[in-house]
Design a protein around this motif. Structure first.
Motif, short mmCIF file in Angstrom:
data_model
loop_
_atom_site.label_atom_id
_atom_site.label_comp_id
_atom_site.label_asym_id
_atom_site.label_seq_id
_atom_site.Cartn_x
_atom_site.Cartn_y
_atom_site.Cartn_z
N LYS A 69 14.49 2.22 3.48
CA LYS A 69 13.29 1.46 3.88
C LYS A 69 12.03 2.29 3.62
CE LYS A 69 11.42 -1.01 7.81
NZ LYS A 69 11.58 -1.33 9.22
N LYS A 70 12.05 3.56 4.04
CA LYS A 70 10.87 4.42 3.87
C LYS A 70 10.62 4.70 2.40
CE LYS A 70 10.89 6.66 8.34
NZ LYS A 70 11.37 7.80 9.09
N ARG A 71 11.73 4.89 1.63
CA ARG A 71 11.57 5.16 0.20
C ARG A 71 10.98 3.96 -0.53
NH1 ARG A 71 16.86 7.15 -2.32
NH2 ARG A 71 17.88 6.68 -0.36
N LEU A 72 11.45 2.77 -0.13
CA LEU A 72 10.93 1.55 -0.76
C LEU A 72 9.45 1.37 -0.44
CD1 LEU A 72 13.74 -1.05 -0.23
CD2 LEU A 72 12.64 -0.53 -2.38
N LEU A 73 9.10 1.61 0.82
CA LEU A 73 7.69 1.49 1.23
C LEU A 73 6.84 2.48 0.45
CD1 LEU A 73 7.88 1.01 5.08
CD2 LEU A 73 6.71 -0.47 3.47
N PHE A 85 4.00 1.60 -2.22
CA PHE A 85 2.66 2.08 -1.93
C PHE A 85 2.09 2.82 -3.15
CE2 PHE A 85 -0.01 5.61 -0.44
CZ PHE A 85 -1.06 4.88 0.10
N MET A 86 2.94 3.68 -3.75
CA MET A 86 2.49 4.44 -4.92
C MET A 86 2.19 3.52 -6.09
SD MET A 86 2.17 7.40 -3.86
CE MET A 86 1.85 8.36 -5.33
N MET A 87 3.02 2.46 -6.23
CA MET A 87 2.82 1.50 -7.32
C MET A 87 1.47 0.82 -7.22
SD MET A 87 6.56 -0.17 -7.68
CE MET A 87 5.99 -1.69 -8.42
N VAL A 90 -4.88 1.49 -8.38
CA VAL A 90 -6.15 1.26 -7.69
C VAL A 90 -7.04 2.50 -7.84
CG1 VAL A 90 -7.17 1.03 -5.39
CG2 VAL A 90 -5.35 -0.50 -6.08
N CYS A 91 -6.47 3.68 -7.68
CA CYS A 91 -7.22 4.93 -7.80
C CYS A 91 -7.78 5.06 -9.22
CB CYS A 91 -6.33 6.13 -7.49
SG CYS A 91 -6.13 6.34 -5.73
N LEU A 92 -6.91 4.79 -10.21
CA LEU A 92 -7.36 4.90 -11.61
C LEU A 92 -8.48 3.91 -11.90
CD1 LEU A 92 -4.00 5.38 -13.53
CD2 LEU A 92 -5.89 6.99 -13.43
N ILE A 116 -3.26 -4.21 -1.87
CA ILE A 116 -2.53 -3.35 -0.92
C ILE A 116 -1.72 -4.19 0.07
CG2 ILE A 116 -2.85 -1.71 1.00
CD1 ILE A 116 -5.27 -0.62 -0.62
N ALA A 117 -2.38 -5.26 0.60
CA ALA A 117 -1.69 -6.12 1.58
C ALA A 117 -0.48 -6.79 0.93
CB ALA A 117 -2.66 -7.17 2.12
N TRP A 118 -0.66 -7.27 -0.29
CA TRP A 118 0.41 -7.95 -1.02
C TRP A 118 1.57 -6.98 -1.29
CZ3 TRP A 118 2.29 -12.45 -1.63
CH2 TRP A 118 3.07 -12.78 -2.71
N GLY A 119 1.19 -5.74 -1.65
CA GLY A 119 2.21 -4.70 -1.89
C GLY A 119 3.03 -4.42 -0.66
#
Lengths: 493, 75
Positions: free
Chosen positions: A9-13, A17-19, A24-26, A192-195
């Motif tokens: 669960k944490k890995r998926l989140l 999040f990174m995806m 977004v940062c770029l 972010i919310a959709w992710g």
């Protein structure tokens, strides 16, 4: 701790999040760089922007017109004013006056313009240079004398290089710039919310079947094989759960079979111990009777000896049956199958055994038919089946005589053999248990000599070896009927 | 002479037991069925009741319990 030790669960989140976070940062980085670069650098960059973006002013069209006039001036001979007319109009539309000279003679002058004023303005800005373009925030001046044709083109006007924005334009621009930020911010928040929503949805879909699997495994470990997973999806997890469920059913089946075997083994041992110890006790008792002098008369002693002999015979029969049964159970008895015409076989059997069985109080009834139905039989083993069945009927007869009717009936691809007696019969609920080893309908196991409880178990094993099935029914009117179904290999009318 | 009721379904063993008991000057009556044995035990007068455990009809233990409940006697 390794990454694989972190929960799915944490890995998926984190992955989701990174995806979202990295693009977004770029996006923000590139947007900020472009905005800063274009907005906060010098005027030259602004002009480049304007040059590249003609909507911002007349720069590009004026540039084209000037370049076009320069090219036309370079042509030898008298310049063709008609071809230049379009360029004059472009310049004049921007408030730039133009004139064309050749050999000090004015060939063209913007209507209403003063040639002296133009020449003065050009000389002031460009000096004596034969080719010069000056365009700043206040004025425009262009002078060119072709070295080829000697044609001179002069243009001058009070027009700024950059179009001045009005207060309204600036307000609109600020509004749209703000809107860009609002839209960009909203888009980022939405992404972010959709992710987060998608990652939660995905992790739920993965973790639910995993939780069901964990629960089922835990229940199976406790010995509960009835817990069904209930995951019916067609994805990899669903297929895994279904495979697990199949494994659980197989395990349950294997466990049930194991328990049944274990129960059979216990019953077998209990049966063997009882049925061997009873005649053994008698043998020991009668031998003691002779030794202790209880059998005082010669007749009594003979009776005791006969009893010892009978009990030994009973034990021998029991051990023999046990030996056959265990060999059949372990598939150690080879079946020599041969095609046998069953109607003829039964007719011969009834004829041969009739008188022998009659001496023992059994009346064998069989109505021969002229049919030719062939089945595969091992003659020796099938003989044992018939003997055991008839022996059984004799043991459980009512009164002095018993009648056994042999029946043959063709049923599709099988032939049904029936042995119906009019003996004491067996209760309906006892019928399915008759073929179990050491099973006797009498719980007291009264008379071991009467039967070991292995006869019908041996019959069942042999019939299974002949690819047949066996069951017991009650004879209408009283008694027991044993039915056997054997596959037909050939049939002639 | 003391009288014994022997409830035993195996005929051979019953005969043997009877021979042993009769050799000790005891009168023995044999019954092969548990229900019949209990009926006789309750109606007749016996000095000793010998019961097999596994019996057709009513098994020996149950017959003994029923008998002891109806008569106060050693078990």
């Amino acid at each position: 701790m390794q990454i694989r030790d972190i929960s799915v669960k944490k890995r998926l989140l984190f992955a989701n999040f990174m995806m979202v976070f990295i693009p977004v940062c770029l996006l923000l980085l590139i947007g900020t760089a472009a905005y800063t670069g274009l907005r906060f650098t010098g005027a030259a960059q602004q002009r480049e922007l304007v040059m590249l973006w003609p909507d911002k002013g007349p720069a590009l069209s004026v540039q084209f017109a000037v370049s076009s006039l320069r090219a036309r001036a370079d042509k030898k001979g008298v310049p063709k004013l008609r071809d230049m007319q379009e360029d004059f109009q472009i310049l004049e539309a921007q408030g730039i006056s133009t004139m064309v000279l050749k050999d000090r003679q004015v060939l063209y002058l913007t209507p209403g313009a003063d040639s002296g004023t133009i020449q003065e303005a050009v000389r002031k800005s460009c000096g004596d240079s034969s080719s010069m373009l000056v365009w700043n925030d206040d004025e425009f001046a262009f002078g060119y004398t072709s070295p080829r044709s000697g044609t001179t083109i002069l243009a001058a006007g009070s027009v700024a290089f950059l179009a001045k924005d009005s207060a309204q334009d600036r307000s609109n621009r600020d509004f749209w710039e703000n809107m860009v930020f609002v839209i960009l911010g909203t888009a980022i928040v939405f992404i972010i919310a959709w992710g987060i929503y998608l990652s939660r949805l995905l992790s739920g879909q993965i973790l639910e079947p995993l939780a069901a699997l964990r629960l089922a495994a835990s229940e199976i470990r406790k010995g509960n094989m009835d817990v069904s997973l209930g995951v019916r999806t067609q994805d990899e997890l669903g297929e895994t759960c279904q495979a697990f469920d199949r494994m659980r059913r197989e395990l349950k089946k294997a466990k049930d079979t194991q328990e049944r075997y274990e129960q059979n083994r216990k019953e077998l041992i209990a049966g063997i111990s009882h049925d061997l110890s009873t005649p053994l006790t008698s043998v020991k008792g009668y031998a003691s009777g002779i030794l202790d002098g209880i059998a005082k008369t010669q007749a009594k002693q003979r009776h005791y000896m006969e009893m010892i002999y009978q009990k030994a015979c009973t034990m021998e029969k029991l051990v023999e049956n046990l030996f056959i049964f265990s060999k059949l159970d372990l598939d150690r008895i080879p079946f020599h199958l041969e095609p046998v015409e069953i109607y003829g076989y039964f007719a011969d059997f009834a004829e041969d055994r009739k008188s022998f069985l009659a001496e023992r109080g059994l009346e064998l009834c069989f109505q021969p038919e002229h049919r030719q139905v062939t089945v595969l039989l091992d003659r020796i083993q099938f003989q044992r089946v018939l003997e055991n069945l008839l022996e059984n009927s004799i043991k459980y007869k009512q009164g002095e005589a018993i009648r056994v009717s042999l029946g043959l009936e063709k049923q599709a691809a099988h032939v049904k053999l029936s042995f119906a007696d009019n003996g004491i019969g067996v209760a309906e609920e006892e019928l399915p248990k008759l073929f179990r080893s050491f099973y006797r309908t009498d719980p007291a196991r009264t008379n071991v000599a009467k039967g070991s409880g292995l006869g019908l178990a041996i019959v069942r094993q042999i019939i299974a070896g002949l690819q047949g099935t066996i069951w017991a029914e009650q004879t209408p009117g009283g008694g027991l009927t044993i039915c056997i179904l054997l596959p037909i290999v050939e049939e002639k009318a | 002479m003391k009288k014994i009721l022997l409830v035993e379904d195996d005929k051979g063993i019953a005969e043997l037991e009877r021979d042993y008991l009769e050799a000790s000057d005891l009168a023995v009556e044999i019954v092969a069925d548990g229900t019949e044995g209990l009926r006789k035990a309750l109606t007749g007068i016996y000095d000793l009741l010998l019961l097999d455990v596994m019996l057709p009809g009513a098994d020996g233990s149950r017959s003994a319990v029923r008998f002891v409940r109806s008569r106060s006697c050693p078990f």
